[in-house]
Motif scaffolding. Structure first.
Motif, PDB file in Angstrom:
ATOM      1  N   ARG A   1       8.256  21.566  84.893  1.00 42.48           N
ATOM      2  CA  ARG A   1       8.098  22.198  86.193  1.00 42.48           C
ATOM      3  C   ARG A   1       6.659  22.697  86.302  1.00 42.48           C
ATOM      4  O   ARG A   1       6.209  23.525  85.512  1.00 42.48           O
TER       5      ARG A   1
ATOM      6  N   ALA B   1       5.161  23.850  89.303  1.00 44.48           N
ATOM      7  CA  ALA B   1       5.020  24.877  90.333  1.00 44.48           C
ATOM      8  C   ALA B   1       6.424  25.302  90.721  1.00 44.48           C
ATOM      9  O   ALA B   1       7.411  24.808  90.178  1.00 44.48           O
ATOM     10  N   ASN B   2       6.513  26.223  91.659  1.00 43.74           N
ATOM     11  CA  ASN B   2       7.829  26.682  92.067  1.00 43.74           C
ATOM     12  C   ASN B   2       8.704  25.556  92.590  1.00 43.74           C
ATOM     13  O   ASN B   2       9.924  25.555  92.410  1.00 43.74           O
ATOM     14  N   TYR B   3       8.081  24.576  93.253  1.00 41.48           N
ATOM     15  CA  TYR B   3       8.850  23.554  93.954  1.00 41.48           C
ATOM     16  C   TYR B   3       8.740  22.160  93.349  1.00 41.48           C
ATOM     17  O   TYR B   3       9.442  21.249  93.795  1.00 41.48           O
TER      18      TYR B   3
END
Length: 257
Positions: A98, A100-102
């Motif tokens: 992952r 980044a957050n998205y």
């Protein structure tokens, strides 16, 4: 909607949950999109048996482990297709992160091996996958992956084993409409098949029990399945129907910890 590209692959078998939802693996299974490892929330150990068209010689057996950690979530899968006189096998390592957050990205490396009594030597191919997943919310996902790109032949050069690693590009979406309902979709294309599509729905009528149905086109192949969760274990049963070849059925067992 979604987009997905994939060739016929005896070794890249979706788990029974994914099969029941129309086989849109790019957004449902790390076996088709290694970036999904970046979003796993628990470790998972799984196995499956799938009897294609009720013919024992076309059975697919496999299993794997997905390991969650804060540095680099990883997976290992092994699958086998065929019988004593003809067998295809795959050993696969995958990693997802992952970023980044998205967003999450992932890559995998696999060795696919071909064995036949007609050939004196075993042959195989090494290939790689790359994938990316975008999750703007906990209820919506978009995935994209390129499978078996590139691939390198190993072993007897006189044996044609290119069919072991059909190149494909894949993309798809899933959307959790409510806490008890999920819809997923994909489309597929490669050099051996025309454009195909899949669509699936999963419904949870009560805690720990799931009903699933899906459809896959070209040719039209509907699918059904159920899943039950108990004390960290997941039991899945799925079936797919072909109008000419008949019914294929499989069983899966996984443990989350």
């Amino acid at each position: 909607m979604a987009a997905h590209t994939q060739a016929i692959d005896n070794l890249r078998f979706p788990d029974l949950r994914t099969l029941s939802l129309g086989s849109g693996g790019v957004i449902e299974s790390p076996l088709f999109n290694p970036s999904l490892l970046g979003f796993i929330d628990r470790n998972k150990l799984y196995s499956h048996y799938y009897n294609r068209y009720s013919i024992s010689n076309l059975a697919n057996v496999g299993g794997g482990l997905y390991y969650k950690n804060n540095i680099l979530p990883a997976g290992f899968e092994i699958t086998s297709f065929g019988y004593n006189d003809y067998r295809e096998s795959m050993f696969r390592f995958s990693f997802g992160k992952r970023i980044a957050n998205y967003w999450a990205i992932g890559v995998s490396f696999q060795y696919c091996m071909f064995q036949s009594l007609q050939d004196e030597e075993n042959t195989g191919r090494i290939s790689a996958d790359i994938g990316i997943t975008y999750r703007p919310s906990e209820t919506f996902n978009i995935g994209l992956a390129a499978l078996h790109c590139p691939s390198v032949k190993i072993g007897d050069k006189n044996v044609d084993n290119e069919h072991l690693v059909p190149y494909s590009i894949a993309a798809g979406i899933n959307w959790r409409v409510t806490s008890s309902a999920l819809i997923t979709g994909s489309v597929e294309n490669n050099r051996e098949e025309p454009l195909t599509g899949s669509f699936g729905v999963e419904y949870q009528p009560f805690d720990d029990f799931h009903l699933r149905t899906g459809i896959r086109t070209t040719p039209l192949r509907p699918s059904l399945g159920v899943g039950y969760r108990f004390a960290g274990f997941n039991f899945d049963v799925g079936m797919l129907y072909h109008s000419v070849l008949g019914v294929s059925m499989g069983f899966g067992l996984s443990f989350n910890f």
